[in-house]
Write a protein that holds these residues in place. Structure first.
Motif, PDB file in Angstrom:
ATOM      1  N   ARG A 235      39.482  73.234 -17.619  1.00  0.00           N
ATOM      2  CA  ARG A 235      39.270  74.112 -16.457  1.00  0.00           C
ATOM      3  C   ARG A 235      40.053  73.588 -15.260  1.00  0.00           C
ATOM      4  N   ALA A 253      41.372  69.250 -11.956  1.00  0.00           N
ATOM      5  CA  ALA A 253      40.720  69.951 -13.057  1.00  0.00           C
ATOM      6  C   ALA A 253      39.386  69.276 -13.336  1.00  0.00           C
ATOM      7  N   LYS A 254      38.598  69.884 -14.225  1.00  0.00           N
ATOM      8  CA  LYS A 254      37.258  69.371 -14.500  1.00  0.00           C
ATOM      9  C   LYS A 254      37.258  68.394 -15.670  1.00  0.00           C
ATOM     10  N   GLN A 260      35.308  66.496 -11.024  1.00  0.00           N
ATOM     11  CA  GLN A 260      36.744  66.739 -11.142  1.00  0.00           C
ATOM     12  C   GLN A 260      37.549  65.445 -11.271  1.00  0.00           C
ATOM     13  N   GLU A 292      41.935  81.449 -10.037  1.00  0.00           N
ATOM     14  CA  GLU A 292      41.376  82.798  -9.966  1.00  0.00           C
ATOM     15  C   GLU A 292      41.904  83.583  -8.769  1.00  0.00           C
TER      16      GLU A 292
END
Length: 303
Positions: A235, A253-254, A260, A292
């Motif tokens: 992610r 990112a995760k 993160q 997104e």
């Protein structure tokens, strides 16, 4: 005035619920190497000539379990411990077994104002074999700058600023105060050596840690890590970009635990003789967009 010793982020300990996912993530995305299996079913990860830099212990928290601060010797540990006690922070001498698990000589434990379990250590064990990553061929920037940086929880930013500045002797690098996609951002960045910042904190958050950063020696290695993350379905939180304060080229990112990581290159270094803290009103010079927000918007009336 007493000269306060330079400190380095020596290690991070994470309590994780899915060790299998973390091992795959650490080795196949970050490019770290498993140096050993620990007692109790955990993992130790190597990223340079130290035997371990990140330690994973099994448990449900999926959070930071300890920050390890490296000093040059036992005398410096004692001096910092005395300052902590004088400031009202309880310290506990680590047992021989605890020091052995951390692969250090000498261990003193305390909790910072944000509730972060923290440890002072010295003389970390070196790895028997040189670090070689088939994925991050340039290696990582560590040495006298420590393993990287961490952005952590602060119950009160003012209390944490006073603690890290006045008690531990870190120096203020700068602030970022801005609005980010509708969220108010107010982060203080502190350096403990020539790395632009080793610790940073803003408002109180759900986990003890927001993210940790590791810095490759090559810009290409950041791009390759970004590609690996995309291909593996990791992610992405923020796309490739560059910060105004530390000039780090990076992405976020995760991890498998939900907090993160930042993977970067080209971080700025601090010279205390000439450094002047600055307040920035933006978090990135360019990039670092949430994916997104980049998705194409549907055209025409809804169906």
């Amino acid at each position: 005035m007493e000269k306060k010793a330079d400190m380095k982020l020596g290690y991070l300990v994470f309590e994780v619920s899915d060790l299998g996912a973390w091992e795959k993530f650490a080795t196949e995305i970050l490019g770290l190497v498993v140096s050993r299996r620990t007692d109790g079913g955990g993992l130790a990860l190597q990223m340079d000539d130290y035997e371990q830099r990140i330690v994973l212990v099994p448990g449900p928290a999926d959070d930071l379990a300890a920050l390890g601060w490296e000093l040059s010797d036992a005398g410096e540990i004692d001096a910092v411990a005395k300052r902590l006690e004088a400031a009202g922070f309880r310290t506990t001498r680590g047992t021989a077994e605890e020091a052995a698990a951390r692969r250090v000589a000498g261990l003193v434990k305390y909790v910072d104002p944000g509730g972060i379990p923290s440890e002072l250590c010295c003389a970390p064990a070196l790895a028997k074999d040189p670090f070689r990553s088939t994925l991050v061929r340039s290696g990582f920037v560590t040495g006298d700058q420590g393993l990287g940086h961490a952005v952590i929880n602060a119950r009160s930013q003012s209390e944490s600023k006073q603690f890290y500045g006045d008690v531990l002797g870190f120096r203020l690098s700068d602030h970022i105060i801005c609005d980010l996609f509708g969220y108010k951002v107010n982060i203080a960045f502190f350096h403990a050596n020539r790395r632009h910042h080793t610790i940073a904190f803003g408002d109180s958050q759900k986990k003890r840690i927001h993210h940790f950063m590791i810095e490759a020696r090559s810009m290409d290695d950041v791009g390759l890590a970004f590609d690996r993350s995309l291909r593996a379905g990791v992610r992405i939180i923020n796309t490739l970009g560059k910060h105004p304060n530390d000039k780090m080229f990076s992405f976020y990112a995760k991890t498998p635990s939900g907090f993160q990581f930042e993977f970067g290159w080209g971080g700025r270094e601090v010279d205390d003789a000439t450094w002047e803290p600055t307040t920035y009103d933006h978090i990135s010079e360019w990039g670092h967009h949430p994916p997104e927000f980049l998705a194409p918007k549907p055209k025409g009336p809804p169906r």
